[in-house]
Design a protein around this motif. Sequence first.
Motif, mmCIF file in Angstrom:
data_model
loop_
_atom_site.group_PDB
_atom_site.id
_atom_site.type_symbol
_atom_site.label_atom_id
_atom_site.label_comp_id
_atom_site.label_asym_id
_atom_site.label_seq_id
_atom_site.Cartn_x
_atom_site.Cartn_y
_atom_site.Cartn_z
ATOM 1 N N ILE A 44 61.391 -28.109 9.461
ATOM 2 C CA ILE A 44 61.117 -27.504 8.157
ATOM 3 C C ILE A 44 60.286 -28.445 7.288
ATOM 4 O O ILE A 44 59.309 -28.023 6.661
ATOM 5 C CB ILE A 44 62.431 -27.106 7.445
ATOM 6 C CG1 ILE A 44 63.083 -25.950 8.205
ATOM 7 C CG2 ILE A 44 62.176 -26.720 5.984
ATOM 8 C CD1 ILE A 44 64.464 -25.608 7.734
ATOM 9 N N TYR A 98 56.755 -28.463 8.521
ATOM 10 C CA TYR A 98 56.131 -27.188 8.140
ATOM 11 C C TYR A 98 55.685 -27.238 6.679
ATOM 12 O O TYR A 98 54.560 -26.847 6.348
ATOM 13 C CB TYR A 98 57.128 -26.048 8.368
ATOM 14 C CG TYR A 98 56.695 -24.716 7.799
ATOM 15 C CD1 TYR A 98 55.860 -23.876 8.517
ATOM 16 C CD2 TYR A 98 57.124 -24.299 6.546
ATOM 17 C CE1 TYR A 98 55.463 -22.651 8.008
ATOM 18 C CE2 TYR A 98 56.737 -23.076 6.021
ATOM 19 C CZ TYR A 98 55.901 -22.250 6.753
ATOM 20 O OH TYR A 98 55.506 -21.049 6.239
ATOM 21 N N ILE A 153 59.300 -23.331 0.272
ATOM 22 C CA ILE A 153 59.923 -22.155 0.865
ATOM 23 C C ILE A 153 60.481 -21.292 -0.259
ATOM 24 O O ILE A 153 61.168 -21.781 -1.148
ATOM 25 C CB ILE A 153 61.041 -22.547 1.840
ATOM 26 C CG1 ILE A 153 60.451 -23.328 3.014
ATOM 27 C CG2 ILE A 153 61.794 -21.320 2.335
ATOM 28 C CD1 ILE A 153 61.478 -23.882 3.966
ATOM 29 N N TYR A 207 61.488 -20.359 14.322
ATOM 30 C CA TYR A 207 61.944 -21.668 14.771
ATOM 31 C C TYR A 207 62.021 -21.579 16.285
ATOM 32 O O TYR A 207 63.005 -21.109 16.852
ATOM 33 C CB TYR A 207 63.300 -22.017 14.159
ATOM 34 C CG TYR A 207 63.810 -23.381 14.569
ATOM 35 C CD1 TYR A 207 63.093 -24.534 14.250
ATOM 36 C CD2 TYR A 207 64.987 -23.523 15.273
ATOM 37 C CE1 TYR A 207 63.555 -25.780 14.629
ATOM 38 C CE2 TYR A 207 65.466 -24.766 15.648
ATOM 39 C CZ TYR A 207 64.739 -25.891 15.320
ATOM 40 O OH TYR A 207 65.190 -27.136 15.695
ATOM 41 N N VAL A 228 70.214 -20.905 4.996
ATOM 42 C CA VAL A 228 69.513 -20.422 6.182
ATOM 43 C C VAL A 228 70.288 -19.250 6.772
ATOM 44 O O VAL A 228 71.510 -19.316 6.930
ATOM 45 C CB VAL A 228 69.374 -21.538 7.237
ATOM 46 C CG1 VAL A 228 68.718 -21.016 8.501
ATOM 47 C CG2 VAL A 228 68.598 -22.713 6.678
#
Length: 171
Positions: free
Chosen positions: A6, A9, A17, A25, A42
């Motif tokens: 994450i 990313y 986010i 993923y 999540v």
Amino acid sequence: DFLRYIVEYLKKHKKRISPKETMSYGYWLVKFEKVESEILEVWECNADGAEFVKGANLALLYWRDQHRICSHYNAQFKAPSLNQLTVTSKGVLEGLPLKAVRYPSPSHMSGWWLITDQYDGNIHSLNNEHTFHITAARPELAKFLALPDGFRFHSDSEKAWFDEEVANSTA
């Protein structure tokens, strides 16, 4: 690994986010749900892809198992998208032993062809299934699905190998 993924990313895309945002993923899809003003949880697709559920158990399981298999065979990790299509014959979803091969394919296809002894040789008898339907019915196959083009495996022996002729074939 998940948190590192994450962070990478976010750095790569230079963004934050947002609530309700989804992210692949590896093979599986996760989503971030807002629980407080600045806190995100999540969530992930459930096994049959029908809804999102709290947590990331499947995503982490698939990631770990697929990386282990790729590492074992010294293969590049090339996870399909759960929405890509996989070619199947009769008997695959019912749990029969199968032979699998991954061909270079267009982006809407995973490249995987899963064939049982019920395949009659008629290409018109084959089906295209979303890959998440395959792993919902046959979770034991998920660990092999990140092997790249050219790989084969048999479900009954759980052994995989590389076939250069398949890897060099054209879609």
